[in-house]
Design a protein around this motif. Sequence first.
Motif, mmCIF file in Angstrom:
data_model
loop_
_atom_site.group_PDB
_atom_site.id
_atom_site.type_symbol
_atom_site.label_atom_id
_atom_site.label_comp_id
_atom_site.label_asym_id
_atom_site.label_seq_id
_atom_site.Cartn_x
_atom_site.Cartn_y
_atom_site.Cartn_z
ATOM 1 N N ALA A 39 -17.010 -3.283 18.689
ATOM 2 C CA ALA A 39 -17.000 -2.280 17.631
ATOM 3 C C ALA A 39 -16.293 -0.999 18.068
ATOM 4 O O ALA A 39 -15.822 -0.230 17.205
ATOM 5 N N ASP A 40 -16.197 -0.728 19.375
ATOM 6 C CA ASP A 40 -15.552 0.500 19.847
ATOM 7 C C ASP A 40 -14.048 0.395 19.917
ATOM 8 O O ASP A 40 -13.363 1.406 20.111
ATOM 9 N N ILE A 41 -13.494 -0.788 19.824
ATOM 10 C CA ILE A 41 -12.058 -0.988 19.958
ATOM 11 C C ILE A 41 -11.376 -0.587 18.659
ATOM 12 O O ILE A 41 -11.772 -1.009 17.558
ATOM 13 N N ARG A 42 -10.339 0.240 18.772
ATOM 14 C CA ARG A 42 -9.531 0.686 17.644
ATOM 15 C C ARG A 42 -8.100 0.212 17.842
ATOM 16 O O ARG A 42 -7.662 -0.035 18.961
ATOM 17 N N PRO A 43 -7.340 0.108 16.770
ATOM 18 C CA PRO A 43 -5.934 -0.314 16.916
ATOM 19 C C PRO A 43 -5.144 0.680 17.756
ATOM 20 O O PRO A 43 -5.275 1.891 17.602
ATOM 21 N N GLY A 44 -4.346 0.164 18.657
ATOM 22 C CA GLY A 44 -3.535 1.000 19.526
ATOM 23 C C GLY A 44 -4.169 1.314 20.861
ATOM 24 O O GLY A 44 -3.532 1.975 21.696
ATOM 25 N N MET A 45 -5.404 0.912 21.096
ATOM 26 C CA MET A 45 -6.050 1.168 22.368
ATOM 27 C C MET A 45 -5.550 0.195 23.431
ATOM 28 O O MET A 45 -4.974 -0.862 23.129
ATOM 29 N N GLU A 46 -5.757 0.573 24.700
ATOM 30 C CA GLU A 46 -5.279 -0.251 25.805
ATOM 31 C C GLU A 46 -5.994 -1.592 25.871
ATOM 32 O O GLU A 46 -5.421 -2.595 26.279
ATOM 33 N N ASN A 47 -7.267 -1.607 25.486
ATOM 34 C CA ASN A 47 -8.085 -2.819 25.584
ATOM 35 C C ASN A 47 -8.073 -3.633 24.298
ATOM 36 O O ASN A 47 -8.928 -4.496 24.111
ATOM 37 N N MET A 57 -16.038 -9.767 27.543
ATOM 38 C CA MET A 57 -14.714 -9.474 28.091
ATOM 39 C C MET A 57 -14.604 -8.038 28.589
ATOM 40 O O MET A 57 -13.857 -7.748 29.524
ATOM 41 N N PHE A 58 -15.361 -7.109 27.945
ATOM 42 C CA PHE A 58 -15.288 -5.712 28.321
ATOM 43 C C PHE A 58 -16.285 -5.368 29.422
ATOM 44 O O PHE A 58 -16.429 -4.193 29.769
ATOM 45 N N GLN A 59 -16.980 -6.367 29.967
ATOM 46 C CA GLN A 59 -17.888 -6.155 31.094
ATOM 47 C C GLN A 59 -17.306 -6.687 32.398
ATOM 48 O O GLN A 59 -17.972 -6.696 33.422
ATOM 49 N N ASN A 60 -16.077 -7.148 32.351
ATOM 50 C CA ASN A 60 -15.395 -7.648 33.546
ATOM 51 C C ASN A 60 -14.485 -6.550 34.085
ATOM 52 O O ASN A 60 -13.534 -6.129 33.413
ATOM 53 N N PRO A 61 -14.720 -6.013 35.280
ATOM 54 C CA PRO A 61 -13.874 -4.909 35.781
ATOM 55 C C PRO A 61 -12.439 -5.323 36.050
ATOM 56 O O PRO A 61 -11.568 -4.463 36.158
ATOM 57 N N LEU A 62 -12.160 -6.631 36.144
ATOM 58 C CA LEU A 62 -10.790 -7.079 36.379
ATOM 59 C C LEU A 62 -9.972 -7.120 35.093
ATOM 60 O O LEU A 62 -8.743 -7.207 35.153
ATOM 61 N N ILE A 63 -10.638 -7.065 33.947
ATOM 62 C CA ILE A 63 -9.943 -7.152 32.667
ATOM 63 C C ILE A 63 -9.862 -5.802 31.982
ATOM 64 O O ILE A 63 -8.852 -5.459 31.368
ATOM 65 N N VAL A 64 -10.907 -4.987 32.106
ATOM 66 C CA VAL A 64 -10.966 -3.715 31.393
ATOM 67 C C VAL A 64 -9.907 -2.770 31.955
ATOM 68 O O VAL A 64 -9.760 -2.625 33.164
ATOM 69 N N LYS A 65 -9.144 -2.132 31.065
ATOM 70 C CA LYS A 65 -8.113 -1.178 31.438
ATOM 71 C C LYS A 65 -8.580 0.233 31.124
ATOM 72 O O LYS A 65 -9.367 0.445 30.209
ATOM 73 N N ALA A 66 -8.054 1.200 31.886
ATOM 74 C CA ALA A 66 -8.405 2.601 31.654
ATOM 75 C C ALA A 66 -7.559 3.160 30.526
ATOM 76 O O ALA A 66 -6.339 2.973 30.503
ATOM 77 N N GLU A 67 -8.211 3.839 29.585
ATOM 78 C CA GLU A 67 -7.492 4.459 28.479
ATOM 79 C C GLU A 67 -6.719 5.668 28.993
ATOM 80 O O GLU A 67 -7.062 6.276 30.004
ATOM 81 N N LEU A 68 -5.654 6.007 28.266
ATOM 82 C CA LEU A 68 -4.812 7.122 28.653
ATOM 83 C C LEU A 68 -5.577 8.433 28.510
ATOM 84 O O LEU A 68 -6.074 8.760 27.433
ATOM 85 N N GLY A 69 -5.707 9.187 29.604
ATOM 86 C CA GLY A 69 -6.398 10.464 29.575
ATOM 87 C C GLY A 69 -7.899 10.363 29.621
ATOM 88 O O GLY A 69 -8.593 11.369 29.440
ATOM 89 N N LYS A 70 -8.450 9.165 29.854
ATOM 90 C CA LYS A 70 -9.901 8.980 29.910
ATOM 91 C C LYS A 70 -10.244 8.215 31.178
ATOM 92 O O LYS A 70 -9.434 7.421 31.676
#
Length: 284
Positions: A39-47, A57-70
Amino acid sequence: MPEAKISRPGHTRWKKQHQPVRRTVSQICPPPRRPLTVADIRPGMENERLGVVRDSMFQNPLIVKAELGKPRERSCSLPGIDFNYGLYIRGLDGGVPEAIGHWHVFKPQPTCPQELTRNYIAMNRGAVKAGLVTAREMSLYRQLNDIRINDQDDRRLKKEPPSIPPNMTFGIRARPSTPLFDLLQHRYQQLWVQEQRAAQKAIKLEKTHKMTLGKLYETRSTQLRKYKPPVTLDALWQMPHFQKVRAHLDTFPTEADRQRAFKAHREECAVRQGTLRLGNYTHP
């Protein structure tokens, strides 16, 4: 004449005073960052992903990417709001009120009388005097005649603890302090060098004072072992019909002139041209 400004003392009192902006608790101590969800994913985000997307998928540290400026989102889920961190110690003794109200007194446990040690020497002596020698007869005799050692004899047989002086300190002795002054002056290196020199000097003295056991006589085998047979250099082979033929041309009057000419040729080889070094000079 310019008019003087009239100062009103109550003018500043009615000015609107700027109150300091108070920050909320959430601004001072922001809540911990929760792991991302679908539900937190928006269009244009890195993930943002295509296809089937799951929360795991968002609980795996090898898959999750850091957002720009966050900062990077945490992949592990945290417990609920009612969870208390740390170790909770449950008091079982009633706490301070229980300690102030009354004191727990432990009753001493009744000590059972210590059983005296059996005197096997006296029982075996009595059994032998009675004529009993087998194991069964000895056990029956011990059941009927149970002889014990007195308290005084028992104390005498038991080893008493060694007497310890009152000012004795138990434990491991403290290591002596490191001699930094000797380390800075390389004292240990100098001592080692002196020891090595003394050892070498002692070895030399031992070699000089060593006495020979006797004169060594040479035998025939030692002489043959040292003997080197002379090697005769044979002349180069020459055909028999050329052995007595003399040279037809001799341009040097004497042998000394011949040697003198060859010596001059060897000295000038470096500066003459040609295969045999008999041509012109390389430098005019």
